[in-house]
Design a protein around this motif. Structure first.
Motif, PDB file in Angstrom:
ATOM      1  N   SER A 157       0.754  -1.319   0.114  1.00 37.22           N
ATOM      2  CA  SER A 157       0.010  -0.094  -0.148  1.00 37.22           C
ATOM      3  C   SER A 157       0.828   1.540  -0.054  1.00 37.22           C
ATOM      4  CB  SER A 157      -0.702   0.410   1.488  1.00 37.22           C
ATOM      5  OG  SER A 157      -0.257   0.019   2.500  1.00 37.22           O
ATOM      6  N   LEU A 161       2.018   0.648  -4.418  1.00 33.67           N
ATOM      7  CA  LEU A 161       0.658   1.175  -4.798  1.00 33.67           C
ATOM      8  C   LEU A 161       0.898   2.725  -5.407  1.00 33.67           C
ATOM      9  CD1 LEU A 161      -2.359   1.279  -4.861  1.00 33.67           C
ATOM     10  CD2 LEU A 161      -2.466   2.291  -2.732  1.00 33.67           C
ATOM     11  N   HIS A 162       1.708   3.529  -5.322  1.00 34.45           N
ATOM     12  CA  HIS A 162       1.971   4.807  -5.817  1.00 34.45           C
ATOM     13  C   HIS A 162       2.559   5.002  -7.171  1.00 34.45           C
ATOM     14  CE1 HIS A 162       4.687   8.959  -5.810  1.00 34.45           C
ATOM     15  NE2 HIS A 162       3.409   8.949  -6.730  1.00 34.45           N
ATOM     16  N   ASN A 163       3.515   3.621  -7.454  1.00 30.91           N
ATOM     17  CA  ASN A 163       4.290   3.453  -8.465  1.00 30.91           C
ATOM     18  C   ASN A 163       2.705   2.485  -9.377  1.00 30.91           C
ATOM     19  OD1 ASN A 163       6.823   4.003  -8.364  1.00 30.91           O
ATOM     20  ND2 ASN A 163       7.062   2.037  -7.961  1.00 30.91           N
ATOM     21  N   THR A 164       2.466   1.740  -9.174  1.00 29.28           N
ATOM     22  CA  THR A 164       0.685   1.283  -9.614  1.00 29.28           C
ATOM     23  C   THR A 164       0.707   2.986 -10.745  1.00 29.28           C
ATOM     24  OG1 THR A 164       0.995  -0.345  -8.756  1.00 29.28           O
ATOM     25  CG2 THR A 164      -1.412   0.442  -9.606  1.00 29.28           C
ATOM     26  N   ALA A 165      -0.710   3.888  -9.397  1.00 29.40           N
ATOM     27  CA  ALA A 165      -1.075   5.050 -10.233  1.00 29.40           C
ATOM     28  C   ALA A 165      -0.264   6.375 -10.884  1.00 29.40           C
ATOM     29  CB  ALA A 165      -1.317   5.763  -8.903  1.00 29.40           C
ATOM     30  N   LEU A 166       1.156   5.516 -10.727  1.00 32.62           N
ATOM     31  CA  LEU A 166       1.967   6.843 -11.938  1.00 32.62           C
ATOM     32  C   LEU A 166       2.292   5.905 -13.218  1.00 32.62           C
ATOM     33  CD1 LEU A 166       5.279   7.164  -9.616  1.00 32.62           C
ATOM     34  CD2 LEU A 166       3.779   9.043 -10.028  1.00 32.62           C
ATOM     35  N   VAL A 168      -0.387   3.384 -14.283  1.00 33.49           N
ATOM     36  CA  VAL A 168      -1.692   4.171 -15.133  1.00 33.49           C
ATOM     37  C   VAL A 168      -1.870   5.211 -15.604  1.00 33.49           C
ATOM     38  CG1 VAL A 168      -3.828   3.918 -14.361  1.00 33.49           C
ATOM     39  CG2 VAL A 168      -2.092   1.455 -13.700  1.00 33.49           C
ATOM     40  N   ALA A 169      -1.366   6.132 -14.602  1.00 36.48           N
ATOM     41  CA  ALA A 169      -1.305   7.560 -15.707  1.00 36.48           C
ATOM     42  C   ALA A 169      -0.939   7.970 -16.298  1.00 36.48           C
ATOM     43  CB  ALA A 169      -0.822   8.928 -14.344  1.00 36.48           C
ATOM     44  N   ASP A 276       3.095  -1.731 -18.664  1.00 34.42           N
ATOM     45  CA  ASP A 276       2.016  -1.419 -17.856  1.00 34.42           C
ATOM     46  C   ASP A 276       0.893  -2.354 -17.061  1.00 34.42           C
ATOM     47  OD1 ASP A 276       0.456   0.708 -16.251  1.00 34.42           O
ATOM     48  OD2 ASP A 276      -0.626   0.878 -17.669  1.00 34.42           O
TER      49      ASP A 276
END
Length: 291
Positions: A157, A161-166, A168-169, A276
């Motif tokens: 978390s 999780l931060h890397n996942t958001a990066l 996907v964005a 991704d």
């Protein structure tokens, strides 16, 4: 392809006139040449030189792993960069300025890149297979449990999780940039493209810091080996994808891409989407389920 001169054929009438009329003359008829849609590449020295450079890079890696002095092998790095630049320069000239990349050639390049992505997928699948094999059938040596006894896993978390958001964005922003390029709005396409590059750099930075903070290493049993092989291999693909996007960004700024013709950019975007998707598998399998 070099320009082909018109071919001349001797007609039957001219052949008969030459032998039977006694006149030493031949009648020639010009015929049009149908150009092939394929690109017959001129002889190039770059494949052989690149092979020698890759041998040097492999030798440097072997020496580095075995802690052997590699002072005499540093020549491979500038030679590799120079060869790569020269080869890519020739390809750009053939595609952009000489017009050799016809629709048939573009179709072949696209098919070859799809096969390349399938081979990359198989590579990641092999390491995922090793991870599942060790997790679903844990041996006595690691305590018959997964994760192994005494190993502290990373919290999914936080940085993951931060890397996942990066990622996907970044996938969304590069798709938006591609759409605006097709619509002819170069300024919005450039802005969203720069945002994608920024997000990719942030991902690489976070991944490096995660490795620095990790309480285990690649030598800590099968979990450490699978974790760092999968995430490290993916990190190398992110770096490669970032370099590809940066290369296409420079070409876009030089107006070498149009709203209809930008095969290199399309393939780079496909590669970024592949990276991704692989990360989403890593996030859910390695970080959440595997921990």
């Amino acid at each position: 392809m070099k320009s082909v001169s018109n071919k001349f054929l001797v007609s039957a009438k001219g052949f008969a006139a030459y032998f039977f009329s006694g006149k030493q003359s031949v009648v020639y008829y010009s015929t049009s040449v149908v150009r092939t849609p394929y690109h017959v590449v001129d002889p190039s020295p770059w494949p052989m030189i690149m092979g020698a450079n890759l041998w040097g890079v492999a030798a440097m890696f072997i020496c580095w792993v075995n802690e052997i002095s590699l002072d005499s092998l540093y020549w491979g790095i500038p030679l590799f960069v120079l060869t790569f630049y020269s080869w890519v320069r020739d390809i750009i000239n053939e595609a952009t300025f000489q017009g050799f990349h016809t629709e048939k050639v573009q179709s072949g390049l696209t098919l070859g890149f799809i096969l390349f992505l399938i081979s990359e997928l198989m590579l990641f699948f092999s390491f995922f297979w090793a991870f599942f094999h060790s997790a679903l059938s844990s041996s006595v040596e690691i305590g018959c449990c997964w994760p192994p006894v005494g190993l502290e896993c990373l919290d999914w978390s936080k940085v993951p999780l931060h890397n996942t958001a990066l990622l996907v964005a970044s996938s969304a922003s590069i798709t938006l940039s591609h759409n605006y390029l097709q619509w002819g709005d170069i300024w919005v396409a450039t802005a969203t493209y720069i945002a994608t590059l920024g997000l990719s750099v942030m991902f690489i930075k976070n991944q490096y810091e995660e490795y620095a903070w990790s309480s285990f290493s690649i030598s800590d049993g099968v979990y450490g080996s699978c974790f760092f092989m999968l995430t490290g291999l993916h990190g190398l693909h992110v770096i490669g994808g970032t370099c590809g996007l940066l290369f296409c960004f420079v070409r876009m700024m030089l107006l070498q891409f149009s709203s209809e013709h930008h095969v290199a950019l399309t393939l780079a975007i496909w590669y970024w989407h592949f990276v991704d998707i692989v990360w989403l598998g890593l996030f859910f399998i390695i970080y959440i389920w595997g921990s």
